[in-house]
Design an enzyme around this catalytic site. Structure first.
Site, PDB file in Angstrom:
ATOM      1  N   GLN A 173      14.238  39.002   7.853  1.00 55.04           N
ATOM      2  CA  GLN A 173      14.168  40.440   8.134  1.00 55.04           C
ATOM      3  C   GLN A 173      14.590  40.670   9.587  1.00 55.04           C
ATOM      4  O   GLN A 173      13.768  40.804  10.475  1.00 55.04           O
ATOM      5  CB  GLN A 173      12.734  40.925   7.902  1.00 55.04           C
ATOM      6  CG  GLN A 173      12.537  42.398   8.095  1.00 55.04           C
ATOM      7  CD  GLN A 173      13.013  43.182   6.903  1.00 55.04           C
ATOM      8  OE1 GLN A 173      12.789  42.803   5.760  1.00 55.04           O
ATOM      9  NE2 GLN A 173      13.662  44.291   7.159  1.00 55.04           N
ATOM     10  N   PHE A 174      15.908  40.717   9.822  1.00 56.40           N
ATOM     11  CA  PHE A 174      16.394  40.818  11.195  1.00 56.40           C
ATOM     12  C   PHE A 174      15.949  42.100  11.881  1.00 56.40           C
ATOM     13  O   PHE A 174      15.834  42.159  13.107  1.00 56.40           O
ATOM     14  CB  PHE A 174      17.916  40.658  11.257  1.00 56.40           C
ATOM     15  CG  PHE A 174      18.690  41.923  10.994  1.00 56.40           C
ATOM     16  CD1 PHE A 174      19.144  42.701  12.060  1.00 56.40           C
ATOM     17  CD2 PHE A 174      18.973  42.329   9.702  1.00 56.40           C
ATOM     18  CE1 PHE A 174      19.857  43.861  11.821  1.00 56.40           C
ATOM     19  CE2 PHE A 174      19.679  43.481   9.467  1.00 56.40           C
ATOM     20  CZ  PHE A 174      20.128  44.258  10.525  1.00 56.40           C
ATOM     21  N   THR A 175      15.625  43.127  11.120  1.00 58.42           N
ATOM     22  CA  THR A 175      15.218  44.393  11.740  1.00 58.42           C
ATOM     23  C   THR A 175      13.882  44.280  12.475  1.00 58.42           C
ATOM     24  O   THR A 175      13.577  45.115  13.329  1.00 58.42           O
ATOM     25  CB  THR A 175      15.151  45.533  10.700  1.00 58.42           C
ATOM     26  OG1 THR A 175      14.212  45.192   9.693  1.00 58.42           O
ATOM     27  CG2 THR A 175      16.521  45.788  10.083  1.00 58.42           C
TER      28      THR A 175
END
Length: 145
Positions: free
Chosen positions: A78-80
């Site tokens: 989940q790069f966000t």
């Protein structure tokens, strides 16, 4: 390295309407990888995920970890989570690790988890995923290692 963890009764991950992975009672962990993260954080995170005491004991207190209840662990990149949100109305991603390096670290988190626990599921790095889950509690924590 960041992990937003949720205690779940179940979690199901699909890509293009096809079920890719699933767990029953356990932890859904959304993993954010920041620029400075290295291999050292991988083992610390996995140790924490498997031992973090968020499940109720016989007295109803959060005293049990994932291993103790025999629960599942679902890992999702989940790069966000690594976004900078302190200014303006649009997140910035300059604090996130570059995709190729982040993929390697995420895959190491998955491999280390699978080596230490027998119920590990994961998403697909950089894929458009849909996750259906039932929070238990809800119980949600942000871990940083």
């Amino acid at each position: 390295m960041l992990a937003l963890i949720q205690r779940v009764n179940y979690a199901r991950l699909s890509i293009a309407d096809e079920l890719v992975s699933a767990i029953d009672i356990g932890i859904l962990a959304l993993i954010g990888i920041e620029k400075e993260d290295q291999l050292a954080q991988v083992n610390r995170l996995v140790d924490k995920l498997l031992a973090y005491r968020i499940f109720a004991d016989a007295d109803g207190k959060m005293n049990l970890g994932l291993r103790e209840i025999g629960g599942g662990l679902m890992l999702v990149s989940q790069f966000t989570l690594a976004a900078s949100t302190d200014k303006g109305l649009r997140p910035g991603f300059s604090t996130a690790k570059a995709p190729a390096e982040a993929r390697q670290l995420f895959e190491q988190v998955v491999a280390a988890s699978q080596a230490r626990h027998n119920k590990v599921a994961s998403g697909v790095f950089a894929a458009e995923m849909q996750i259906a889950l039932e929070n238990d509690g809800p119980v949600t924590f942000m871990l940083k290692v």
